[in-house]
Motif scaffolding. Structure first.
Motif, PDB file in Angstrom:
ATOM      1  N   SER A   5       0.837  -1.201   0.000  1.00  0.00           N
ATOM      2  CA  SER A   5       0.000   0.000   0.000  1.00  0.00           C
ATOM      3  C   SER A   5       0.871   1.249   0.000  1.00  0.00           C
ATOM      4  N   ILE A   6       0.460   2.232  -0.803  1.00  0.00           N
ATOM      5  CA  ILE A   6       1.158   3.516  -0.769  1.00  0.00           C
ATOM      6  C   ILE A   6       0.371   4.542   0.050  1.00  0.00           C
ATOM      7  N   ILE A   7      -0.933   4.302   0.208  1.00  0.00           N
ATOM      8  CA  ILE A   7      -1.784   5.123   1.073  1.00  0.00           C
ATOM      9  C   ILE A   7      -2.707   4.185   1.826  1.00  0.00           C
ATOM     10  N   SER A   8      -2.812   4.382   3.126  1.00  0.00           N
ATOM     11  CA  SER A   8      -3.697   3.574   3.954  1.00  0.00           C
ATOM     12  C   SER A   8      -4.549   4.500   4.811  1.00  0.00           C
ATOM     13  N   ARG A  30      -3.053   0.675  -3.403  1.00  0.00           N
ATOM     14  CA  ARG A  30      -1.816  -0.074  -3.636  1.00  0.00           C
ATOM     15  C   ARG A  30      -1.082   0.455  -4.860  1.00  0.00           C
ATOM     16  N   ARG A  31       0.193   0.228  -4.869  1.00  0.00           N
ATOM     17  CA  ARG A  31       1.049   0.637  -5.983  1.00  0.00           C
ATOM     18  C   ARG A  31       0.472   0.100  -7.299  1.00  0.00           C
ATOM     19  N   GLY A  32       0.340   0.978  -8.284  1.00  0.00           N
ATOM     20  CA  GLY A  32      -0.142   0.590  -9.608  1.00  0.00           C
ATOM     21  C   GLY A  32      -1.649   0.641  -9.776  1.00  0.00           C
ATOM     22  N   GLU A  33      -2.401   0.874  -8.706  1.00  0.00           N
ATOM     23  CA  GLU A  33      -3.856   0.950  -8.817  1.00  0.00           C
ATOM     24  C   GLU A  33      -4.303   2.330  -9.299  1.00  0.00           C
ATOM     25  N   PHE A  34      -5.408   2.355 -10.006  1.00  0.00           N
ATOM     26  CA  PHE A  34      -6.083   3.600 -10.376  1.00  0.00           C
ATOM     27  C   PHE A  34      -7.180   3.795  -9.345  1.00  0.00           C
ATOM     28  N   PHE A  35      -7.251   4.968  -8.733  1.00  0.00           N
ATOM     29  CA  PHE A  35      -8.199   5.219  -7.657  1.00  0.00           C
ATOM     30  C   PHE A  35      -8.966   6.500  -7.926  1.00  0.00           C
ATOM     31  N   SER A  36     -10.261   6.486  -7.680  1.00  0.00           N
ATOM     32  CA  SER A  36     -11.060   7.711  -7.796  1.00  0.00           C
ATOM     33  C   SER A  36     -12.130   7.706  -6.711  1.00  0.00           C
ATOM     34  N   LEU A  37     -12.570   8.896  -6.334  1.00  0.00           N
ATOM     35  CA  LEU A  37     -13.655   9.067  -5.377  1.00  0.00           C
ATOM     36  C   LEU A  37     -14.880   9.537  -6.142  1.00  0.00           C
ATOM     37  N   LEU A  38     -15.948   8.791  -6.041  1.00  0.00           N
ATOM     38  CA  LEU A  38     -17.197   9.126  -6.717  1.00  0.00           C
ATOM     39  C   LEU A  38     -18.319   9.228  -5.704  1.00  0.00           C
ATOM     40  N   GLY A  39     -19.223  10.150  -5.919  1.00  0.00           N
ATOM     41  CA  GLY A  39     -20.375  10.273  -5.047  1.00  0.00           C
ATOM     42  C   GLY A  39     -21.100  11.573  -5.311  1.00  0.00           C
TER      43      GLY A  39
END
Length: 65
Positions: A5-8, A30-39
């Motif tokens: 994990s790069i951010i927890s 985790r490293r290499g993941e694409f992450f977005s916040l939706l709502g």
């Protein structure tokens, strides 16, 4: 925190008086993941990001470095 994990985010909450803007949120990025916040508007996305950036104090939980 998972080893890759790069951010927890662990059980964070942010309250403004009786209003719970963010309530018990946990996740790992985790490293290499694409992450977005939706709502929808007003659901706490910006408040969460402000807390992650250290621009606002958490009511509970932790963001380990």
């Amino acid at each position: 925190m998972a080893s890759d994990s790069i951010i927890s985010i662990q059980g964070i909450s942010k309250h403004f008086g009786p209003v719970r803007a963010v309530d018990d949120v946990s996740f790992d990025i985790r490293r290499g993941e694409f992450f977005s916040l939706l709502g929808p508007s007003g659901c706490g996305k910006t408040t969460l990001l402000w807390c992650m950036a250290g621009l606002d104090q958490l009511s509970a939980g932790e963001i380990p470095l």
